[in-house]
Design an enzyme around this catalytic site. Structure first.
Site, PDB file in Angstrom:
ATOM      1  N   LYS A 234      -2.913   5.166  -2.743  1.00  0.00           N
ATOM      2  CA  LYS A 234      -3.843   6.018  -2.002  1.00  0.00           C
ATOM      3  C   LYS A 234      -4.191   7.219  -2.874  1.00  0.00           C
ATOM      4  CE  LYS A 234      -4.022   3.783   1.939  1.00  0.00           C
ATOM      5  NZ  LYS A 234      -5.280   3.304   2.544  1.00  0.00           N
TER       6      LYS A 234
ATOM      7  N   ASP B 269      -7.149   3.272  -3.323  1.00  0.00           N
ATOM      8  CA  ASP B 269      -7.869   3.331  -2.045  1.00  0.00           C
ATOM      9  C   ASP B 269      -8.110   4.791  -1.685  1.00  0.00           C
ATOM     10  OD1 ASP B 269      -8.945   3.013   0.470  1.00  0.00           O
ATOM     11  OD2 ASP B 269      -7.234   1.945   1.333  1.00  0.00           O
TER      12      ASP B 269
ATOM     13  N   LYS C  23     -10.034  -6.928   7.596  1.00  0.00           N
ATOM     14  CA  LYS C  23      -9.010  -6.684   8.612  1.00  0.00           C
ATOM     15  C   LYS C  23      -9.569  -7.262   9.902  1.00  0.00           C
ATOM     16  CE  LYS C  23      -7.508  -2.308   6.527  1.00  0.00           C
ATOM     17  NZ  LYS C  23      -7.434  -0.835   6.677  1.00  0.00           N
TER      18      LYS C  23
ATOM     19  N   SER D  52       0.850  -1.184   0.000  1.00  0.00           N
ATOM     20  CA  SER D  52       0.000   0.000   0.000  1.00  0.00           C
ATOM     21  C   SER D  52       0.888   1.238   0.000  1.00  0.00           C
ATOM     22  CB  SER D  52      -0.894  -0.042   1.246  1.00  0.00           C
ATOM     23  OG  SER D  52      -1.661   1.126   1.352  1.00  0.00           O
TER      24      SER D  52
ATOM     25  N   GLU E 154     -11.110   1.004  -3.605  1.00  0.00           N
ATOM     26  CA  GLU E 154     -11.430   0.687  -2.214  1.00  0.00           C
ATOM     27  C   GLU E 154     -12.042   1.895  -1.514  1.00  0.00           C
ATOM     28  OE1 GLU E 154      -8.026  -1.022  -0.275  1.00  0.00           O
ATOM     29  OE2 GLU E 154      -8.815  -0.703   1.733  1.00  0.00           O
TER      30      GLU E 154
ATOM     31  N   GLY F 298      -4.400  -4.333   5.969  1.00  0.00           N
ATOM     32  CA  GLY F 298      -3.408  -4.124   7.019  1.00  0.00           C
ATOM     33  C   GLY F 298      -3.633  -2.815   7.738  1.00  0.00           C
TER      34      GLY F 298
ATOM     35  N   ASP G  58     -13.834  -1.355   2.788  1.00  0.00           N
ATOM     36  CA  ASP G  58     -12.908  -1.516   3.908  1.00  0.00           C
ATOM     37  C   ASP G  58     -13.627  -0.976   5.153  1.00  0.00           C
ATOM     38  OD1 ASP G  58     -10.914  -1.149   5.837  1.00  0.00           O
ATOM     39  OD2 ASP G  58      -9.491  -0.140   4.544  1.00  0.00           O
TER      40      ASP G  58
ATOM     41  N   LYS H 216      -1.185  -0.932  -4.320  1.00  0.00           N
ATOM     42  CA  LYS H 216      -2.357  -0.116  -3.981  1.00  0.00           C
ATOM     43  C   LYS H 216      -1.912   1.334  -3.828  1.00  0.00           C
ATOM     44  CE  LYS H 216      -4.811   0.155   0.357  1.00  0.00           C
ATOM     45  NZ  LYS H 216      -5.558  -0.614   1.366  1.00  0.00           N
TER      46      LYS H 216
HETATM   47  O1  OSB Z   1      -7.184   1.992   4.320  1.00  0.00           O
HETATM   48  O2  OSB Z   1      -6.207   0.127   4.164  1.00  0.00           O
HETATM   49  C1  OSB Z   1      -6.269   1.246   4.656  1.00  0.00           C
HETATM   50  C2  OSB Z   1      -3.229   1.838   6.896  1.00  0.00           C
HETATM   51  C3  OSB Z   1      -3.813   2.466   7.962  1.00  0.00           C
HETATM   52  C4  OSB Z   1      -5.173   2.721   7.928  1.00  0.00           C
HETATM   53  C5  OSB Z   1      -5.926   2.340   6.820  1.00  0.00           C
HETATM   54  C6  OSB Z   1      -5.345   1.696   5.748  1.00  0.00           C
HETATM   55  C7  OSB Z   1      -3.963   1.472   5.770  1.00  0.00           C
HETATM   56  C8  OSB Z   1      -3.223   0.869   4.684  1.00  0.00           C
HETATM   57  C9  OSB Z   1      -1.888   0.232   5.015  1.00  0.00           C
HETATM   58  O3  OSB Z   1      -3.570   0.919   3.520  1.00  0.00           O
HETATM   59  C10 OSB Z   1      -1.864  -1.223   4.805  1.00  0.00           C
HETATM   60  C11 OSB Z   1      -0.652  -1.878   5.435  1.00  0.00           C
HETATM   61  O4  OSB Z   1      -0.687  -2.206   6.639  1.00  0.00           O
HETATM   62  O5  OSB Z   1       0.343  -2.040   4.729  1.00  0.00           O
HETATM   63 MG    MG Z   2      -8.446   0.908   2.994  1.00  0.00          MG
END
Ligand code: OSB
Ligand code: MG
Length: 367
Positions: free
Chosen positions: A163, A188, A262, A135, A213, A290, A238, A161
């Site tokens: 952001k 995401d 998660k 991510s 996402e 995660g 999510d 992924k």
């Molecule tokens: O939206 O998936 C998410 C991390 C913190 C809070 C929300 C998200 C995330 C990540 C990181 O996308 C995923 C990871 O642990 O590598």
């Molecule tokens: Mg997410």
């Protein structure tokens, strides 16, 4: 089974790099670890709440409060049969799934060790290695983004992924698609859009993304369904999915085609497995998300991801993607897009207890 002793600790762990998402960001993680002891066994888990309530309403401090004032006093010293009923004495507590999950997941580790099997085997996992992705947080400019993506591809991740948020979306993703035509990308948004943005979100269809996402509000099922009707790209939920009941609602309404599970967000591994089973029965895919976990949380995630319906790569990256040094050994590694599922009893990795104790900023013990 009985939990004779529970030790809750907070340790600071600094990410290698600031991680920014549309709803906030962090570099200094406040990691909450739970150690359960009983029947001559130990169980380890991590509470995945973030320091601030930007992703979920739970925070490090609300989880600490609910665990120490309400959950642990009611479960320590009581008899129970396993992970499925350990939380029965606190079923009256509404919400706070991340706090509850910490206890349930610690008991899964204990229960697997009691049987002398890996957590993966105890959960019904069927695979020795799972596909994993990475991510990538929001970056100030495209050069920084392209450089990081190129590095992660070199590391072998099976998908990337990205952001996004308004202002850092379509053009940014189109640039990535042009530079990396064959890479499995997904986006995401962490709830950065509304249904009014449907025309712009429809333009994402040309980018050949695996999914988008959580584009809309964290608690919105109806608008996600309206959006999914109007775009070809699969919607993945999510933040919205906090239980199997939420999954039922999403399936009924057509709010998504994919779910990021998660275990902390849905209240534990048992609920994660129920969501997995429901999606699988519909022929829909899930993957394991995660929360920037330490190696303890990662061990639980990789075990969960070994279940057969976790067909899409998870946000389960190598220890070195997050930390200079993880708190477990061996550290988690990625090779050719996959991560090996530990085979030892329970979570299958050793926690560096001495280092954890040295780092501990607060501790609460229940006997
Ligand atoms: O939206 O998936 C998410 C991390 C913190 C809070 C929300 C998200 C995330 C990540 C990181 O996308 C995923 C990871 O642990 O590598
Ligand atoms: Mg997410």
């Amino acid at each position: 089974m009985k939990i004779e002793r529970a030790t809750l600790r907070e340790i600071p762990l600094r990410l290698k790099e600031f991680f920014e998402i549309s709803s906030g960001g962090s570099q200094d993680r406040r990691v909450v670890l739970l150690t359960l002891e009983g029947d001559g066994l130990e169980g380890w888990s991590e509470c995945v709440a973030s320091a601030d309530p930007s992703y979920a309403y739970e925070t490090t401090d609300t989880a600490w409060h609910v665990l120490t004032d309400f959950i642990l006093p009611h479960v320590v010293g009581r008899d129970f049969s396993g992970p499925d009923d350990v939380l029965e004495p606190v079923s009256w507590i509404r919400g706070h799934g991340m706090a509850k999950a910490a206890v349930e997941m610690g008991v899964w580790d204990m229960a697997a060790r009691a049987d002398g099997v890996s957590l993966s085997a105890k959960l019904g996992g069927t695979r020795a290695a799972v596909p994993v992705g990475v991510s990538v947080g929001l970056k100030p400019d495209d050069d920084a983004l392209h450089e990081q993506v190129a590095g992660f591809l070199e590391d072998g991740y099976a998908r990337v992924k990205i952001k996004i948020k308004p202002g850092r979306d379509l053009e940014m993703l189109a640039g990535l698609r042009e530079r990396f035509p064959d890479v499995d990308f997904m986006a995401d948004a962490n709830s950065a859009y509304t249904l009014d943005d449907v025309e712009r979100l429809k333009e994402f269809d040309a980018l050949d993304l695996m999914m988008i996402e959580q584009p809309l509000r964290y608690d919105d099922f109806l608008h996600h369904a309206r959006l999914q009707e109007r775009i070809d790209t699969a919607v993945c939920l999510d933040e919205s999915i906090k239980s199997a009941a939420d999954t039922e609602l999403a399936l009924e309404l057509g709010s998504c085609r994919i779910i990021n599970i998660k275990p902390g967000r849905v209240g534990g591994l048992g609920e994660s497995r129920r969501i997995h089973d429901m999606m699988r029965a519909e022929g829909l895919a899930v993957w394991c998300g995660g929360m920037l976990e330490s190696g303890v949380g990662r061990a639980h995630n990789v075990a969960l991801a070994s279940l057969p319906g976790f067909t899409l790569p998870g946000d389960i990256s190598a220890s070195t993607r997050y930390w200079e040094r993880d708190i477990v050994s061996p550290e988690f590694t990625v090779s050719e897009g996959k991560m090996a599922v530990p085979v030892g009893p329970g979570i299958g990795v050793d926690v560096d207890v001495e280092r954890v104790e040295a780092l501990t900023t607060r501790v609460a013990t229940f006997t």
